[in-house]
Enzyme design. Structure first.
Site, mmCIF file in Angstrom:
data_model
loop_
_atom_site.group_PDB
_atom_site.id
_atom_site.type_symbol
_atom_site.label_atom_id
_atom_site.label_comp_id
_atom_site.label_asym_id
_atom_site.label_seq_id
_atom_site.Cartn_x
_atom_site.Cartn_y
_atom_site.Cartn_z
ATOM 1 N N ASP A 99 0.515 -1.171 0.039
ATOM 2 C CA ASP A 99 -0.142 0.118 -0.022
ATOM 3 C C ASP A 99 0.686 1.302 0.107
ATOM 4 O O ASP A 99 2.109 1.265 0.912
ATOM 5 C CB ASP A 99 -0.760 -0.450 1.034
ATOM 6 C CG ASP A 99 -1.955 1.095 0.874
ATOM 7 O OD1 ASP A 99 -2.388 1.237 0.361
ATOM 8 O OD2 ASP A 99 -2.886 1.738 2.499
ATOM 9 N N HIS A 158 -4.391 14.069 0.467
ATOM 10 C CA HIS A 158 -4.238 13.307 2.102
ATOM 11 C C HIS A 158 -2.835 13.384 2.477
ATOM 12 O O HIS A 158 -3.779 13.611 3.782
ATOM 13 C CB HIS A 158 -4.374 11.938 1.478
ATOM 14 C CG HIS A 158 -4.340 11.136 2.942
ATOM 15 N ND1 HIS A 158 -5.506 10.676 2.710
ATOM 16 C CD2 HIS A 158 -4.181 10.153 3.242
ATOM 17 C CE1 HIS A 158 -5.467 9.800 3.755
ATOM 18 N NE2 HIS A 158 -4.113 9.505 4.173
ATOM 19 N N GLU A 192 -10.502 4.031 3.052
ATOM 20 C CA GLU A 192 -9.338 4.578 2.738
ATOM 21 C C GLU A 192 -10.105 4.659 1.208
ATOM 22 O O GLU A 192 -10.200 3.495 0.361
ATOM 23 C CB GLU A 192 -9.095 4.397 3.003
ATOM 24 C CG GLU A 192 -7.732 4.333 4.058
ATOM 25 C CD GLU A 192 -5.979 4.589 4.160
ATOM 26 O OE1 GLU A 192 -5.535 3.380 3.624
ATOM 27 O OE2 GLU A 192 -5.715 5.256 5.567
ATOM 28 N N GLU A 194 -9.299 4.274 -2.371
ATOM 29 C CA GLU A 194 -7.938 3.895 -3.434
ATOM 30 C C GLU A 194 -8.460 2.730 -4.223
ATOM 31 O O GLU A 194 -9.628 2.598 -4.980
ATOM 32 C CB GLU A 194 -7.155 2.933 -2.309
ATOM 33 C CG GLU A 194 -6.911 4.161 -1.057
ATOM 34 C CD GLU A 194 -5.988 3.003 -0.338
ATOM 35 O OE1 GLU A 194 -4.962 2.279 -1.374
ATOM 36 O OE2 GLU A 194 -5.291 3.319 1.152
ATOM 37 N N LYS A 247 -5.272 -2.071 9.962
ATOM 38 C CA LYS A 247 -5.492 -2.196 8.812
ATOM 39 C C LYS A 247 -5.529 -3.537 8.007
ATOM 40 O O LYS A 247 -6.539 -3.798 7.150
ATOM 41 C CB LYS A 247 -4.101 -2.031 8.144
ATOM 42 C CG LYS A 247 -4.081 -0.524 8.002
ATOM 43 C CD LYS A 247 -4.381 0.170 7.712
ATOM 44 C CE LYS A 247 -5.206 1.044 6.061
ATOM 45 N NZ LYS A 247 -5.568 1.758 5.780
HETATM 46 MN MN MN Z 1 -4.001 2.116 2.213
#
Ligand code: MN
Length: 425
Positions: A135, A142, A208, A210, A262
């Site tokens: 990641d 951000h 998030e 993405e 996460k």
């Molecule tokens: Mn991320």
């Protein structure tokens, strides 16, 4: 480079509804399951899945570098082992077969019936066997917002940020496909007012916004991939919700970075849109002269991509609320730079590796890609259409991300990634 399948003038003999994400210029790849049959490689036009295994069996994919096993598979990895040259030829063949002017398959109803399957009969599976997940953290807005919220608005970006595409190794095996619900995670956290940490459910569950890209087989350990070579190693992209438990993350992340805040889940959309299909939407990136980047990160040509991205919260009983509207073009570091940086130390890349972009926030309020930023750490709750408000994600909420590129009257979309949050177990 001329990719015939991208011609904006192409139309298909398969009906494509207006505003569909899947015109004949898209030809994404995914894994479908229909009734009791085995999983297989597929594509999509309009609201029809294309059974590529059936096409192969019926003889429509001759003189291509593929065998039955490449399509009679529950992942795209085997097919992807044929590299960019192979998948490009396959996409061109599919485009030709389904083009208005082609009579190879058109009108042969006994074959068409075996090849086209209405999407409402199709279950979409996890498309790729992901062995490694990286990641990145490549959106300047951000990184700036997070720096303002947790450190110092005058020094929001850390000193390395404009020199290095910052990233970390995430957990590949908890990446799930759109439609699969998650339970609110639990963990250790230390509330700002507490002297000692506590254990409990995360109260600051966040998404998030993405994208993720998937690689072809890379080079062996010890070799590097340059920004120029990177194009040959990137298969395609999908939407990616990289879930975060902000309270767990905030307490655990020093000094080694993200861990249990996460690793409980990340959600991916089921159709992989090829980089070939996205080529018409390339745009230039930001200046990287101040500070000047190191030579191994320099690149030529337009390597950013214009992809509109929406993130939506749908409460258990209520309408969709668009809470953020961003664009992939706002990235500071592009995929070529990320891949060059990833391999510059000799790290190997395997077929099906997943590379997350990092949260993609645009330069203005309303373009932010996480509730952390949208609610400004809970100080500016988002007003929902049903009269409730959100600082973070509630039990029963479904978080949906959608994305598409559009120009010359052609819209190439990703569909969506949708995940419902269930109460903690
Ligand atoms: Mn991320």
């Amino acid at each position: 480079m001329s990719i015939v399948a991208n011609n904006p003038a192409l139309t298909s003999w398969v009906n494509v509804p207006e505003k569909s994400d899947f015109p004949i210029q898209n030809i994404p790849f995914g894994i479908i399951k229909v009734n009791g049959e085995s999983a297989r490689v597929a594509s999509r036009i309009g609201d029809q899945a294309i059974d590529i295994k059936a096409l192969f069996v019926l003889g429509y994919l001759e003189n291509l570098p593929f065998s039955l096993a490449d399509f009679d598979s529950c992942t795209l990895n085997t097919m992807m082992m044929k590299g960019k040259e192979g998948t490009r030829k396959l996409r061109e063949r599919l485009s030709k077969l389904f083009s208005e002017g082609s009579s190879d398959l058109k009108g042969k109803e006994h074959h068409v019936d075996q090849v086209l399957i209405s999407m409402d009969q199709v279950e979409m599976l996890m498309p790729i066997d992901i062995r490694d997940y990286t990641d990145f953290y490549s959106s300047e807005q951000h990184a700036f917002n997070v720096g303002c919220l947790f450190r110092d608005p005058d020094n929001a970006l850390l000193p390395n940020w404009k020199h290095i595409p910052v990233g970390y190794h995430g957990r590949a095996s908890s990446i799930i496909v759109s439609g699969q619900a998650i339970h609110r995670p639990k963990g250790q956290k230390k509330p700002p007012t507490a002297d000692v940490p506590v254990f409990g459910q995360s109260n600051l569950l966040d998404f998030e916004l993405e994208t993720v890209f998937f690689t072809y087989q890379g080079k062996p350990l010890g070799d590097t991939i340059s920004t120029e070579e990177a194009d040959d190693y990137i298969f395609g992209m999908a939407l990616f919700n990289d879930w975060s438990a902000r309270d767990v993350q905030g307490w655990e992340y020093v000094p080694l970075g993200p861990f249990l805040g996460k690793s409980f889940a990340s959600s991916v959309s089921p159709w992989i849109v090829t980089i070939d299909a996205l080529e018409p939407f390339r745009v230039s990136g930001p200046s990287q002269e101040d500070p000047k980047i190191l030579p191994y990160l320099e690149y030529s040509g337009d390597k950013h991509i214009d992809i509109n991205l929406d993130v939506i919260i749908q409460p258990e009983t209520g309408h969709e609320n668009v809470v953020g509207r961003s664009n992939y073009r706002h990235m500071y570091w592009n995929m070529n730079q990320q891949l060059a940086h990833h391999t510059v130390n000799g790290c190997n890349i395997n077929c099906g590796d997943a590379m997350g972009s990092g949260t993609i926030s645009g330069p203005e309020v309303g373009m932010y890609g996480s509730m952390l930023e949208i609610s400004w750490k809970g100080t500016k709750p988002f007003q929902m259409s049903d009269g409730t408000e959100r600082k973070f994600i509630n039990d029963g909420d479904t978080v949906i991300m959608r994305g598409y590129s559009e120009s010359d009257g052609v819209r190439i979309g990703f569909g969506e990634v949708s995940t419902k949050v269930l109460p903690a177990k």
